[in-house]
Design a protein around this motif. Structure first.
Motif, mmCIF file in Angstrom:
data_model
loop_
_atom_site.group_PDB
_atom_site.id
_atom_site.type_symbol
_atom_site.label_atom_id
_atom_site.label_comp_id
_atom_site.label_asym_id
_atom_site.label_seq_id
_atom_site.Cartn_x
_atom_site.Cartn_y
_atom_site.Cartn_z
ATOM 1 N N HIS A 58 0.833 -1.211 0.000
ATOM 2 C CA HIS A 58 0.000 0.000 0.000
ATOM 3 C C HIS A 58 0.864 1.256 0.000
ATOM 4 O O HIS A 58 0.565 2.223 -0.704
ATOM 5 C CB HIS A 58 -0.927 -0.004 1.213
ATOM 6 C CG HIS A 58 -1.591 1.311 1.443
ATOM 7 N ND1 HIS A 58 -2.639 1.751 0.669
ATOM 8 C CD2 HIS A 58 -1.353 2.289 2.334
ATOM 9 C CE1 HIS A 58 -3.013 2.953 1.080
ATOM 10 N NE2 HIS A 58 -2.251 3.296 2.101
ATOM 11 N N GLN A 59 1.927 1.269 0.793
ATOM 12 C CA GLN A 59 2.789 2.450 0.906
ATOM 13 C C GLN A 59 3.424 2.834 -0.417
ATOM 14 O O GLN A 59 3.709 4.000 -0.661
ATOM 15 C CB GLN A 59 3.881 2.216 1.950
ATOM 16 C CG GLN A 59 3.372 2.230 3.377
ATOM 17 C CD GLN A 59 2.776 3.570 3.745
ATOM 18 O OE1 GLN A 59 1.574 3.781 3.626
ATOM 19 N NE2 GLN A 59 3.595 4.468 4.188
ATOM 20 N N LYS A 60 3.664 1.851 -1.301
ATOM 21 C CA LYS A 60 4.287 2.138 -2.597
ATOM 22 C C LYS A 60 3.426 3.054 -3.455
ATOM 23 O O LYS A 60 3.937 3.837 -4.242
ATOM 24 C CB LYS A 60 4.582 0.840 -3.348
ATOM 25 C CG LYS A 60 5.717 0.052 -2.746
ATOM 26 C CD LYS A 60 5.962 -1.218 -3.528
ATOM 27 C CE LYS A 60 7.070 -2.022 -2.890
ATOM 28 N NZ LYS A 60 7.324 -3.281 -3.605
ATOM 29 N N THR A 61 2.107 2.949 -3.303
ATOM 30 C CA THR A 61 1.203 3.742 -4.141
ATOM 31 C C THR A 61 0.463 4.831 -3.363
ATOM 32 O O THR A 61 -0.317 5.575 -3.951
ATOM 33 C CB THR A 61 0.164 2.831 -4.822
ATOM 34 O OG1 THR A 61 -0.591 2.143 -3.815
ATOM 35 C CG2 THR A 61 0.839 1.812 -5.731
ATOM 36 N N ALA A 62 0.687 4.925 -2.068
ATOM 37 C CA ALA A 62 -0.020 5.914 -1.253
ATOM 38 C C ALA A 62 0.470 7.327 -1.566
ATOM 39 O O ALA A 62 1.636 7.537 -1.902
ATOM 40 C CB ALA A 62 0.199 5.615 0.231
ATOM 41 N N LYS B 229 1.851 10.941 -0.934
ATOM 42 C CA LYS B 229 2.844 11.398 0.039
ATOM 43 C C LYS B 229 2.877 12.923 0.076
ATOM 44 O O LYS B 229 2.663 13.582 -0.933
ATOM 45 C CB LYS B 229 4.218 10.858 -0.331
ATOM 46 C CG LYS B 229 4.296 9.350 -0.198
ATOM 47 C CD LYS B 229 5.642 8.821 -0.609
ATOM 48 C CE LYS B 229 5.759 7.326 -0.476
ATOM 49 N NZ LYS B 229 4.740 6.525 -1.040
#
Length: 91
Positions: free
Chosen positions: A37-41, A43
């Motif tokens: 999830h963090q890869k596409t969240a 920022k």
């Protein structure tokens, strides 16, 4: 009687061991989903991230050099800081 945090951790570890590591597997799976999830969240821009760190964690930080040319490499210092009215750090 209130259980101590240490006893709770021991009980959790024992339960995980008894279940064949199912708790560890579930935690690993949850961490993998979180990382994906963090890869596409979305920022925040870096300046906003930096101001947030200063705004929510005033106190002390460590500054260090990475320059081998400086005698005494690596050199570090503990510095106190607090956010100013504009959100920038002041010492």
């Amino acid at each position: 009687r209130i259980a101590s945090p240490r006893a709770s951790r021991s009980a959790m570890a024992a339960a995980a061991a008894e279940s064949g590591g199912a708790a560890a597997d579930a935690e690993r799976e949850a961490m993998q989903r979180f990382m994906a999830h963090q890869k596409t969240a979305a920022k925040l821009p870096y300046p906003v991230q930096a101001r947030s760190v200063f705004a929510y964690a005033p106190g002390y930080a460590v500054l260090s050099t990475l320059c081998k040319a400086d005698e005494g490499y690596p050199a570090g210092a503990v510095v106190g800081f607090a956010p100013g009215a504009d959100g920038r750090p002041s010492s």
